[in-house]
Design an enzyme around this catalytic site. Structure first.
Site, PDB file in Angstrom:
ATOM      1  N   GLY A 120     -57.913 -38.474   4.844  1.00  0.00           N
ATOM      2  CA  GLY A 120     -56.479 -38.573   4.621  1.00  0.00           C
ATOM      3  C   GLY A 120     -55.723 -39.217   5.761  1.00  0.00           C
ATOM      4  N   SER A 121     -54.373 -39.024   5.744  1.00  0.00           N
ATOM      5  CA  SER A 121     -53.509 -39.725   6.683  1.00  0.00           C
ATOM      6  C   SER A 121     -53.804 -41.216   6.547  1.00  0.00           C
ATOM      7  CB  SER A 121     -53.800 -39.259   8.109  1.00  0.00           C
ATOM      8  OG  SER A 121     -52.632 -38.826   8.695  1.00  0.00           O
ATOM      9  N   HIS A 173     -58.132 -47.687   5.185  1.00  0.00           N
ATOM     10  CA  HIS A 173     -58.610 -46.967   3.996  1.00  0.00           C
ATOM     11  C   HIS A 173     -58.360 -47.804   2.730  1.00  0.00           C
ATOM     12  CE1 HIS A 173     -57.632 -43.394   6.723  1.00  0.00           C
ATOM     13  NE2 HIS A 173     -58.900 -43.217   6.456  1.00  0.00           N
ATOM     14  N   GLN A 188     -71.773 -43.765  11.735  1.00  0.00           N
ATOM     15  CA  GLN A 188     -71.661 -42.973  10.508  1.00  0.00           C
ATOM     16  C   GLN A 188     -72.239 -43.757   9.326  1.00  0.00           C
ATOM     17  OE1 GLN A 188     -67.987 -40.720   9.507  1.00  0.00           O
ATOM     18  NE2 GLN A 188     -67.605 -42.357   8.068  1.00  0.00           N
ATOM     19  N   LEU A 225     -57.348 -49.759  13.170  1.00  0.00           N
ATOM     20  CA  LEU A 225     -56.507 -48.738  12.544  1.00  0.00           C
ATOM     21  C   LEU A 225     -57.290 -47.434  12.478  1.00  0.00           C
ATOM     22  CD1 LEU A 225     -54.859 -50.640   9.533  1.00  0.00           C
ATOM     23  CD2 LEU A 225     -54.050 -50.383  11.885  1.00  0.00           C
ATOM     24  N   SER A 226     -56.589 -46.334  12.758  1.00  0.00           N
ATOM     25  CA  SER A 226     -57.211 -45.017  12.719  1.00  0.00           C
ATOM     26  C   SER A 226     -56.118 -43.975  12.515  1.00  0.00           C
ATOM     27  CB  SER A 226     -57.925 -44.748  14.049  1.00  0.00           C
ATOM     28  OG  SER A 226     -58.248 -43.374  14.153  1.00  0.00           O
TER      29      SER A 226
HETATM   30  P1  AMP Z   1     -61.572 -41.270   7.980  1.00  0.00           P
HETATM   31  O1  AMP Z   1     -60.444 -40.879   7.085  1.00  0.00           O
HETATM   32  O2  AMP Z   1     -61.139 -41.668   9.341  1.00  0.00           O
HETATM   33  O3  AMP Z   1     -62.697 -40.275   7.944  1.00  0.00           O
HETATM   34  O4  AMP Z   1     -62.175 -42.603   7.374  1.00  0.00           O
HETATM   35  C1  AMP Z   1     -62.536 -42.707   6.029  1.00  0.00           C
HETATM   36  C2  AMP Z   1     -63.243 -44.020   5.794  1.00  0.00           C
HETATM   37  O5  AMP Z   1     -62.360 -45.089   6.151  1.00  0.00           O
HETATM   38  C3  AMP Z   1     -64.498 -44.195   6.661  1.00  0.00           C
HETATM   39  O6  AMP Z   1     -65.496 -44.866   5.891  1.00  0.00           O
HETATM   40  C4  AMP Z   1     -63.996 -45.061   7.786  1.00  0.00           C
HETATM   41  O7  AMP Z   1     -65.019 -45.834   8.395  1.00  0.00           O
HETATM   42  C5  AMP Z   1     -63.009 -45.950   7.060  1.00  0.00           C
HETATM   43  N1  AMP Z   1     -62.033 -46.511   8.007  1.00  0.00           N
HETATM   44  C6  AMP Z   1     -61.219 -45.830   8.867  1.00  0.00           C
HETATM   45  N2  AMP Z   1     -60.495 -46.694   9.622  1.00  0.00           N
HETATM   46  C7  AMP Z   1     -60.867 -47.939   9.230  1.00  0.00           C
HETATM   47  C8  AMP Z   1     -60.501 -49.259   9.640  1.00  0.00           C
HETATM   48  N3  AMP Z   1     -59.589 -49.476  10.605  1.00  0.00           N
HETATM   49  N4  AMP Z   1     -61.086 -50.314   9.028  1.00  0.00           N
HETATM   50  C9  AMP Z   1     -62.022 -50.113   8.053  1.00  0.00           C
HETATM   51  N5  AMP Z   1     -62.405 -48.900   7.608  1.00  0.00           N
HETATM   52  C10 AMP Z   1     -61.851 -47.827   8.198  1.00  0.00           C
END
Ligand code: AMP
EC number: 6.3.2.1
Length: 279
Positions: free
Chosen positions: A31-32, A37, A154, A185-186
């Site tokens: 989320g967030s 995503h 991962q 992005l994160s």
């Molecule tokens: P998360 O919500 O951070 O656990 O991420 C969920 C999914 O989105 C995972 O497969 C991450 O690798 C992917 N993800 C998160 N940030 C990015 C990004 N900046 N670019 C591409 N994929 C992302």
């Protein structure tokens, strides 16, 4: 777009879809949501006729209770963003009890890849990731699931578990989406103060400098050490900055095809990760 909270409701939907010949695409998230995503959702275009985005902040992958409680959450905003894409059939947001009912005691361990880099830094983290991803793939009946290269380790672990457990799903890797200044992005970026957010752009810039130094003939060890120093001087707490082989994640002494830089560093206590391939 339906918001589904229970495994039972999800099971009814996916059983109906599969019976009707649909291909189910899944994007697991915590989320967030941001554009990284959404890139995963877009990557399913033409590859799935139904799309599920899951939002679940997975307690068992946090080795630090404070990090879990401070992880950004906002289901309403997430739902609005997904709705706007016009591409998502279901937002699956199970509660903690739905995912981990009393007595839950199983773990999926991907041995080897889980002990290096972020695995060494965050003991137990990847057991939690592998367990929840296995559950989500089974619950959603995914035919294809998209994961970001931002979390490269991962991604490797997920490829491994899908092969080892014979899960009938295709894993779709998606390149990292970055802000204009290069920062990946994160969801965690939201926790950075405005000053720290500006400073954070030094992380990808340093990875680029490090790659350029290696390309120019400087040794891997000297390039890494120089860039660790740059990051420390800019106020980062460097957990690791290493060149590794993409498939095994073992240390690489030569920068060449199939090797990649990996970094984890904290700024004001916010842990950031990134990686870039040697091209
Ligand atoms: P998360 O919500 O951070 O656990 O991420 C969920 C999914 O989105 C995972 O497969 C991450 O690798 C992917 N993800 C998160 N940030 C990015 C990004 N900046 N670019 C591409 N994929 C992302």
């Amino acid at each position: 777009m339906h918001i589904v909270r229970t495994r039972t409701e999800l099971r009814e939907l996916v059983t109906r879809w599969h019976a009707g010949g649909d291909t189910i695409g899944v994007v697991p998230t915590m989320g967030s949501l941001h554009d990284g995503h959404l890139a995963l959702v877009r990557a399913l275009d033409g590859k799935a006729t139904r799309r599920i985005v899951s939002v679940f902040v997975n307690p068992i992958q946090f080795n630090n209770a404070e990090d879990f409680s401070l992880y950004p959450r906002g289901l309403e905003a997430d739902a609005a963003l997904l709705e706007q894409t016009g591409r998502v059939d279901v937002l699956y947001a199970p509660g903690e009890g739905e995912m981990y009912p009393p007595g839950f005691s199983t773990r999926v361990l991907v041995q080897g890849l889980d002990k290096v880099l972020c695995g060494a830094d965050r003991p137990g983290h990847f057991d939690g990731v592998a367990t929840v991803v296995t559950k989500l793939l089974l619950q959603t009946g995914a035919d294809i699931a998209a994961f970001g290269e931002k979390d490269y380790q991962q991604l490797g672990i997920i490829h491994r578990l899908v092969a080892d457990l014979n899960l009938p799903v295709t894993i779709l890797p998606v390149p990292t989406v970055r802000d204009a200044d290069g920062l990946a992005l994160s969801s965690r970026n939201r926790r950075l103060s405005p000053a720290a957010r500006q400073q954070a752009a030094i992380l990808p810039a340093t990875l680029k400098t490090c790659l350029a130094a290696m390309k120019a003939g400087q040794t891997v060890a000297a390039s890494l050490e120089q860039c660790r120093t740059t990051l420390r001087q800019a106020g980062f707490d460097v957990h690791y900055l290493e060149l590794r082989h993409e498939d095994t994640l073992l240390p690489a002494t030569q920068a060449g095809p199939g090797t990649r830089l990996f970094v984890a560093a904290s700024l004001d206590g916010i842990r950031l990760i990134d990686n870039m391939p040697v091209t």
